[in-house]
Design a protein around this motif. Structure first.
Motif, short mmCIF file in Angstrom:
data_model
loop_
_atom_site.label_atom_id
_atom_site.label_comp_id
_atom_site.label_asym_id
_atom_site.label_seq_id
_atom_site.Cartn_x
_atom_site.Cartn_y
_atom_site.Cartn_z
N LEU A 70 16.23 70.69 88.96
CA LEU A 70 15.20 71.42 89.99
C LEU A 70 15.24 71.10 91.31
O LEU A 70 15.19 71.66 92.34
N GLU A 71 15.54 69.84 91.53
CA GLU A 71 15.55 69.23 92.95
C GLU A 71 17.04 69.76 93.68
O GLU A 71 16.93 70.26 94.70
N ILE A 72 18.06 69.86 92.77
CA ILE A 72 19.32 70.18 93.52
C ILE A 72 19.14 71.66 93.71
O ILE A 72 19.74 72.39 94.74
N ARG A 73 18.37 72.65 92.75
CA ARG A 73 18.15 74.23 93.14
C ARG A 73 16.94 74.20 94.19
O ARG A 73 17.58 74.95 95.10
N GLU A 74 16.24 73.17 94.63
CA GLU A 74 15.48 73.25 95.77
C GLU A 74 16.36 73.05 97.09
O GLU A 74 16.01 73.79 97.91
N ARG A 75 17.21 72.13 96.92
CA ARG A 75 17.98 71.70 98.18
C ARG A 75 18.81 72.95 98.34
O ARG A 75 19.00 73.37 99.58
N LEU A 79 19.24 75.03 101.79
CA LEU A 79 20.71 75.39 102.33
C LEU A 79 20.97 76.85 102.72
O LEU A 79 21.43 76.96 103.83
N GLU A 80 20.65 77.45 101.63
CA GLU A 80 21.02 78.94 101.60
C GLU A 80 20.25 79.63 102.77
O GLU A 80 20.36 80.49 103.48
N ALA A 81 18.86 79.21 102.77
CA ALA A 81 17.87 79.55 103.96
C ALA A 81 18.30 79.44 105.40
O ALA A 81 18.41 80.20 105.96
N LYS A 82 18.81 78.19 105.59
CA LYS A 82 19.52 77.61 106.66
C LYS A 82 20.67 78.44 107.13
O LYS A 82 20.95 79.01 108.28
N VAL A 83 21.54 78.76 106.22
CA VAL A 83 22.77 79.51 106.30
C VAL A 83 22.52 81.07 106.80
O VAL A 83 22.87 81.58 107.61
N ALA A 84 21.49 81.43 105.98
CA ALA A 84 21.23 82.73 106.12
C ALA A 84 20.50 83.12 107.62
O ALA A 84 20.79 84.15 108.23
#
Length: 86
Positions: A70-75, A79-84
């Motif tokens: 779950l922690e990996i998924r949140e991170r 990251l995907e949000a920052k890239v987008a």
């Protein structure tokens, strides 16, 4: 009178005493069976306790893995949000 009492005692000894003896022998057998069952119940209790301990350890391990996932998924989502955003 003494003869009548002796006769009654003799009759009781001949009729009741063997029955009491048989009952005592059977009771000893029942007690042995009960001790055997108690030992078997104790063995099964120990086996169940060991199994539950192992199950608890596995569940704790799975809980740790799930928390990490779950922690990996949140991170990853962050990251995907920052890239987008760029």
């Amino acid at each position: 009178m003494a003869s009548s009492i002796e006769t009654v005692q003799k009759i009781l000894q001949e009729t009741i005493a063997p029955s009491v003896s048989r009952i005592e022998i059977e009771l000893a057998g029942v007690k042995a069976d009960i001790r055997s069952l108690q030992s078997e119940i104790k063995r099964l209790d120990d086996k169940i306790d060991n199994g539950l301990s192992r199950l608890d350890a596995r569940m704790d391990h799975l809980e740790d893995k799930l928390t990490t996932a779950l922690e990996i998924r949140e991170r990853l989502a962050a990251l995907e949000a920052k890239v987008a955003a760029h």
